[in-house]
Design a protein around this motif. Sequence first.
Motif, short mmCIF file in Angstrom:
data_model
loop_
_atom_site.label_atom_id
_atom_site.label_comp_id
_atom_site.label_asym_id
_atom_site.label_seq_id
_atom_site.Cartn_x
_atom_site.Cartn_y
_atom_site.Cartn_z
N ALA A 220 0.84 -1.20 0.00
CA ALA A 220 0.00 0.00 0.00
C ALA A 220 0.88 1.24 0.00
O ALA A 220 1.74 1.38 0.86
CB ALA A 220 -0.91 0.00 1.22
N PRO A 221 0.68 2.17 -0.94
CA PRO A 221 1.48 3.40 -0.93
C PRO A 221 1.00 4.37 0.13
O PRO A 221 -0.10 4.25 0.66
CB PRO A 221 1.24 3.97 -2.34
N CYS A 525 -11.86 5.84 11.53
CA CYS A 525 -11.73 5.04 10.30
C CYS A 525 -10.59 5.63 9.48
O CYS A 525 -10.21 6.78 9.69
CB CYS A 525 -13.04 5.08 9.50
N PRO A 526 -10.05 4.89 8.52
CA PRO A 526 -8.95 5.45 7.72
C PRO A 526 -9.30 6.74 7.00
O PRO A 526 -8.46 7.60 6.83
CB PRO A 526 -8.64 4.31 6.74
N PRO A 565 -1.08 12.98 14.19
CA PRO A 565 0.28 12.41 14.26
C PRO A 565 0.26 10.89 14.46
O PRO A 565 1.10 10.18 13.90
CB PRO A 565 0.89 13.13 15.47
N TYR A 566 -0.68 10.40 15.24
CA TYR A 566 -0.84 8.95 15.44
C TYR A 566 -1.33 8.29 14.16
O TYR A 566 -0.80 7.24 13.73
CB TYR A 566 -1.84 8.72 16.57
N ILE A 567 -2.30 8.90 13.49
CA ILE A 567 -2.87 8.32 12.28
C ILE A 567 -1.85 8.29 11.15
O ILE A 567 -1.70 7.28 10.45
CB ILE A 567 -4.14 9.09 11.86
N TYR A 568 -1.15 9.41 10.95
CA TYR A 568 -0.19 9.46 9.84
C TYR A 568 1.00 8.54 10.10
O TYR A 568 1.52 7.91 9.18
CB TYR A 568 0.28 10.90 9.63
N SER A 569 1.41 8.44 11.36
CA SER A 569 2.49 7.50 11.70
C SER A 569 2.02 6.06 11.47
O SER A 569 2.79 5.20 11.03
CB SER A 569 2.94 7.70 13.14
N THR A 570 0.74 5.78 11.78
CA THR A 570 0.19 4.45 11.50
C THR A 570 0.16 4.19 10.00
O THR A 570 0.42 3.07 9.55
CB THR A 570 -1.22 4.32 12.12
N SER A 571 -0.15 5.22 9.22
CA SER A 571 -0.18 5.04 7.76
C SER A 571 1.20 4.63 7.23
O SER A 571 1.29 3.88 6.25
CB SER A 571 -0.67 6.31 7.08
N SER A 580 -2.17 -2.53 9.51
CA SER A 580 -3.57 -2.23 9.20
C SER A 580 -4.10 -1.17 10.15
O SER A 580 -3.71 -1.12 11.32
CB SER A 580 -4.43 -3.49 9.32
N PHE A 581 -5.01 -0.33 9.66
CA PHE A 581 -5.66 0.68 10.50
C PHE A 581 -6.73 0.04 11.40
O PHE A 581 -6.64 0.10 12.62
CB PHE A 581 -6.34 1.75 9.64
N MET A 582 -7.75 -0.52 10.77
CA MET A 582 -8.90 -1.06 11.49
C MET A 582 -8.66 -2.55 11.73
O MET A 582 -8.67 -3.35 10.79
CB MET A 582 -10.20 -0.82 10.73
N ARG A 583 -8.44 -2.91 12.98
CA ARG A 583 -7.97 -4.23 13.31
C ARG A 583 -9.04 -4.99 14.10
O ARG A 583 -9.40 -4.59 15.22
CB ARG A 583 -6.68 -4.12 14.14
#
Length: 801
Positions: A220-221, A525-526, A565-571, A580-583
């Motif tokens: 995934a890019p 959600c993503p 910052p948490y979401i983009y680092s997870t990406s 994966s985002f939604m686990r």
Amino acid sequence: MNHRLLSLVWAMLSASLLSAQVITFYTPQTVRIQKAADTEAPKKTYDFVVKAKPEAVKVKTTTKGDITTYSSSALTVTVNTRSHQVSFAKPNGDLLVSEGGMALTPITEGPDKGSYRVRQSWALAADEPLYGVGLLQNGKMSQRGEKRLMTQSNLEDFANVFQSQKGYGIYWDNYSPTELDSREDLTLESQVGEGVDYYFMYGGSADGVIRELRHLTGQAPMLPLWTYGFHQSRERYKTQAELLEVVQNYRDLCVPFDGIIQDWQYWGSNYNWNAMEFLNEEFQGAQRMIDDVHKKYNAHMSISIWASFGPYTKGYKQMDEKGYLMAFETWPQSGLPFWPPRMDYPSGVRVYAPYSTEARKIYWENLSRLHKMGIDAWWMDSTDPDHHSFKDSDLDEVITTSDGKRGSYRSVRNAFPLATVEGVYDNQRAVDTDKRVFILTRSYFAGQQRTGANTWSGDIGSSWESLRKQVPICLNYTLTGNPQVNTDIGGFFAGSYNTQGHNSATRNPQFQELYVRWMQFGALCPMMRSHGTDVYRELYYYGKPGEPVYDALVSALRLRYRLLPYIYSTSWQVSKNDDSFMRALVMDFPQDKKVWDMNSEYMFGRSLLSVPVTHPLYTEEKIVRTNEMSGWDKNENSGEKRNGYPAVDWTQPRTYEAYLPAGTEWYDYWTGQRLAGGQTIQATIPLDYSPLYVRAGSILPIGPDVQYAAEKPWNDLEIIVYPGNNGNFTLYEDEGDNYNYERGFYTEIPMTWNDRSHTLTILPRKGQYSGMLQSRQFRVHTPNGDVKTVSYTGKKVSVKL
């Protein structure tokens, strides 16, 4: 005759047909199984999904009588050369799963003559959950007990990926409509194929299977930072002034917001369907509109495009000349704008066949007009595609693939979403390195994660039942290897709540409560995107600052932006390490049997446990029955008039049940209260938020309050540490919207928490990129603890809490 006895009969009957059975290890954990009636392995017309080549895997082969065993360092494959049945085991001999029966039924007429109807089964344990499959609107986490035809549509899509709680997965490599039967065993029967062809992956865990699947089909890019902000949409903005008014209102109200989405008909009449030009007279200043969105409002713009063309468009004429338009009936059926459609004025709109490189290039040539105007992202609608007045013979239409081979539409039917979406991704990547591709699409297939596409769950109804279904839909989608998923916040068809006339649902407490809870779900959600018909979704229609419903909606947006910052680092972990985002909870807590079939909670990233509120707590649940087209008709309640909606006291908290998985401690995100795992609790919650918990050992970065994602640098982040276990986190940053990260231009700041010494260590920064922060401060604390401010210049620093 029972199901497993039938499987044995199939095996006996089909064994005599087989002339070739090929076992190919792609990695030590992944093996391809092929069975054919010819002397060679089955050959595809074109391989849309798997891009990896077999590695040089060390495999030990032994034969004893009719049994041949192939052993890698991670997987043992046993083949009965008489029955051709295959079993899979761990290196220690523990059985994972065995095949049941198979069948190859010759096709003797039509465009698929010489091919086969292909059937294969696997014997599942009685209590073995089955995950993945695709986007199914059945509300289930485990997909055992299903019997259905897998073919792409508005509301349901299928990826042919199946996962077991035992840590293995299967990708069935066939693109034709396929019958799924998981009532006893797992049985797949595809309408056309050259033979049995599937990949068995033993990852040891759900994450391991996803890692193997992405190795096969593509990683995934990274998506642009702004796409993780809030997106506002409506069916539809009818003028450019209407669209700009929404953007202006959000900026005036200081509502966090990054993306505005323009839905269909900016091209004018249905005869100009998907012209990929602003031909509607209400959009004659389109370039100025786009420029204002960018420069005046610091926002981005996405636009609706379709996999079909009206007869007056340039794209239609180009595709028609090359024979790339398909004959079946699609949306819209009429060239006139009335509902119901006037069939005596057919639209002439036709779907294009995206299976050849040339057809996809023609599509991009037309789309490039919007790309050159500065449109930031593509909303690819009807990528299933819409198919009206369906006849089975429609699938016999002959199409051409990229290597010039010809085959039936049936043989590649389910790969349509992947083919059309990837055409846009590949062609934009070829001409633009400054803007990351972002695609919102309605349908998907295995491998689509490599295209930068986020799939939404279709034109769903607006109801609590529908909201409840979205949780397992997103989780099972994720388990097919695709990390980017979202839903229409509020549901698409909401007309039944307009009981006092046009747009009155915005004042209807039943819809208000549903919309608030769906917004809170969407924040975790993503992609966070509000969209629908019948009822305006812009937040300012639901009240004003200081009013409970409005404040609750804005609160969800502020949570989203503070978590960026948490979401983009997870990406970054999603892209770099196949995360994966939604686990689904079974991914992180496989030993807790209570979560094996849990369809109401999930982990968002590795740290946050989300418990969406999917039942009304302040109003009665309205039972709404809609399908994907019912909303286009006048709702039976739309003209009902009442003196007023009943007053609701939104200020009193309510309780809601939440399960905290075993194996760790948890913290209430909102109060900081520490809680034991393995228990069901009654959470006290107001309208303002849904239950949210943080796993012990987490390091959670919290960003500033902003109006858009890139408004402020992350030079003063709050770092909350949750004691109870050792932990780590890597803060990721880059330029936000180009592909320089692929060339190594990004930074990582690793952080570790030692629970025994209560010490957070911020390790030396890795990497660099243009415009990076050279120094910053972190405000570090535990829940409800004292804040310690730490200066950081890229060198190691520790803080004891």
